[in-house]
Design an enzyme around this catalytic site. Sequence first.
Site, PDB file in Angstrom:
ATOM      1  CD  GLU A   1      -2.744   1.066   2.631  1.00  0.00           C
ATOM      2  OE1 GLU A   1      -2.642   0.310   3.160  1.00  0.00           O
ATOM      3  OE2 GLU A   1      -3.661   1.954   2.630  1.00  0.00           O
TER       4      GLU A   1
ATOM      5  CB  CYS B   1      -7.292   2.579   4.474  1.00  0.00           C
ATOM      6  SG  CYS B   1      -7.854   2.076   5.835  1.00  0.00           S
TER       7      CYS B   1
ATOM      8  CG  ASN C   1      -8.947  -2.656   2.803  1.00  0.00           C
ATOM      9  OD1 ASN C   1      -8.162  -3.566   2.928  1.00  0.00           O
ATOM     10  ND2 ASN C   1      -8.976  -1.360   3.803  1.00  0.00           N
ATOM     11  CD  GLU C   2      -9.055  -2.825   7.855  1.00  0.00           C
ATOM     12  OE1 GLU C   2      -8.902  -1.848   8.372  1.00  0.00           O
ATOM     13  OE2 GLU C   2      -8.488  -4.053   8.035  1.00  0.00           O
TER      14      GLU C   2
HETATM   15  O1  AHR Z   1      -2.162  -1.526   6.976  1.00  0.00           O
HETATM   16  C1  AHR Z   1      -2.302  -0.589   7.270  1.00  0.00           C
HETATM   17  C2  AHR Z   1      -3.930  -0.168   7.216  1.00  0.00           C
HETATM   18  O2  AHR Z   1      -4.724  -1.107   8.049  1.00  0.00           O
HETATM   19  C3  AHR Z   1      -4.713  -0.489   6.024  1.00  0.00           C
HETATM   20  O3  AHR Z   1      -4.745   0.352   5.008  1.00  0.00           O
HETATM   21  C4  AHR Z   1      -6.106  -1.054   6.681  1.00  0.00           C
HETATM   22  O4  AHR Z   1      -6.872  -1.928   5.767  1.00  0.00           O
HETATM   23  C5  AHR Z   1      -5.938  -1.467   7.768  1.00  0.00           C
HETATM   24  O5  AHR Z   1      -6.517  -0.721   8.607  1.00  0.00           O
END
Ligand code: AHR
Length: 668
Positions: A54, A257, A388-389
Amino acid sequence: MKSLFDLIRFLLVLSAFGLIPHLVLAEDAPLKLTIDATAEGKPISPDLIGVFYEDLSYAADGGLYAELIQNRSFEFGPADHEGWNALTGWDVIKPEEGRARVIIDTGLPIDPNNPHYAVLGVAAAGETVGLRNYGYDGIALKAGAAYGFSAFAIQLADAPGPLRVALEDADGEVLAETTLPPATGRWEKYEATLTPDADCDDARLIVTASHPGRLGLDMVSLFPADTFRGHPNGLRPDLAQAVADLKPRFVRFPGGCLVHGDGLDNIYHWKHTVGPVERRKTQRNIWNYHQSFGLGYYEYFRWCEDMDAEPMPIVAAGVTCQNSGAGVSRRWGQGQRAIPTEDMPAYVQDVLDLIEFANGPTDSKWGAVRAEMGHPEPFGLKYLGVGNEDRITDEFAERFEMIFDAVREKHPEVTVIGTSGPWPDGEDYDRGWALIRQLGVALVDEHSYKPPQWFWDNLDRFDDHDRDGAKVYLGEWAAHDDGRRPTLRAALAEAAYLTSLERNGDVVVMSSYAPLFAKRGHTHWNPDLIYFDNQRFYPTISYHVQKLFGHHAGDEYLGQVDGVDVAQTQLASSVVRDRQTGDVIIKLVNAEPDAAAVDVTLAGADGFAGEATLLTLAGDDLDRTNAAGAPDPVLPEETRVSVDEHFSLTLPPHSFSVVRLHRPPGVH
Ligand code: AHR
């Protein structure tokens, strides 16, 4: 020392203080490990170890993406970061007196996606006007190495003149310089190679005009010629190689995120990240800086291919991050937002287009874009994460289903990965799993950022998991020790958990530690797998754990040490076979302060008798980290052990050991 008894007592005291870490203190009976090297094992997914990438903590811009110029396209602004503007990263060079100036204009951009550019206005002959860029905390240069300078320029008024380009150190000493030909009346790209004559960690790039007139300048870029695998618009070789060295089976991208974004205008749109870099639409990074998208989807697929890793793009499930607004005060509390239903068909089409960009023939619309960028062959995309989560709201479920149905119908060859929310339990987790079951999704992304003890307490988490339902992808996980330090304690808990994933490698089919990278001085999240600065990188102890699992993976699970009570003892193990080599690999984690002895009985030992490779990662103190400048980083040490039908192993205190029993060629 009067007697043997005194000597033993002396050694015990030394050992208790960690001064003889390899001494077996335990008077307990040795642990027993029985391996039947001829038995058929339980399958383990070949893709168990991957990476999560990321653009967080300057992982891409200022990090893996090898561009050395910060804000090359003058698109930075206050939305990216409070106080930033189009000239952030730049100093204006101009005489103290006179009408010479540098302005930012938008009237005649190279592309509407890239609206801002600088205009150097030289009012009179003899004036020098220009810009100085500091890179990301300075530009690190190596003497004798080649650096590719490029910029787009246009002569907007008056007669054109040459443009001077130089690299200087902090004292203004010139390290390399060149002159570009006069610009024309339309945007054109100018290129030159600069070769500094000295090393410099803190260089600047200077671009100046001294000919009366107005000159537009954009996409001012400096790239080392030495990029990973020599690709243009490529990756910083040491960082890219550090990831390749993990032997990742897949790469998740672009987050995190970053995927679902901070509000509807901040969702990651893959189409903004492909094509010529000067036409890509940059945007605010959710982690409070700017995304150039120079490292976009094409560069990502190419990196995966270079590492022989499966790409695993993650797209937003039609909703934003539920924490939208957390980093930007005016948006506090905005929460999850959903793409309006009427806009969803276009969004779903975008997702299908991404698959076409990866896999489509060159006569398809997006396959042609890929071919134009230099890769006519498909990238062979097999996985696509959706969401994503996310909080599993009704809006989420509705949009997830639309995307899932469309991909399943149009691209049955692509496995969609769903999400079970931000945590490994709780309401979203339960709702996420219920949705997965209802829709028949094959693979679920689960996240676990937890203290080390949680991993020890959950070594049996997947033992009773439904073998007939969806498989698990542990998409983001890391042990978070006190202060979120990347300690040996955390790394050993991760190693222990990974042994449990191997045991359950038929149901947990993929895993990726998160996050991967963090730049020192710009770290928004701890711990990370690899810290770096402009010159070096600093792999954490967790990195070495991942690497040992990546290099010593197996595809069959054979067993573990007998009778360990994990409620009482922090010992974990797994034995796997790599069918390709026939090697048997024993992994043993001992997080206890004392050494432990293991007696191994190896049935079917014939082929293995002799010497095995032993790799040990151990440290005297669980609080140890491999922080930058740490005098004595914790690194795996390689030795040999003798192997026979019966042999013994000593697990040092606070250690992770990997024993690789080599199957001689021709023996089956
Ligand atoms: O890995 C860091 C963050 O952790 C990611 O962006 C998110 O998906 C999670 O909360």
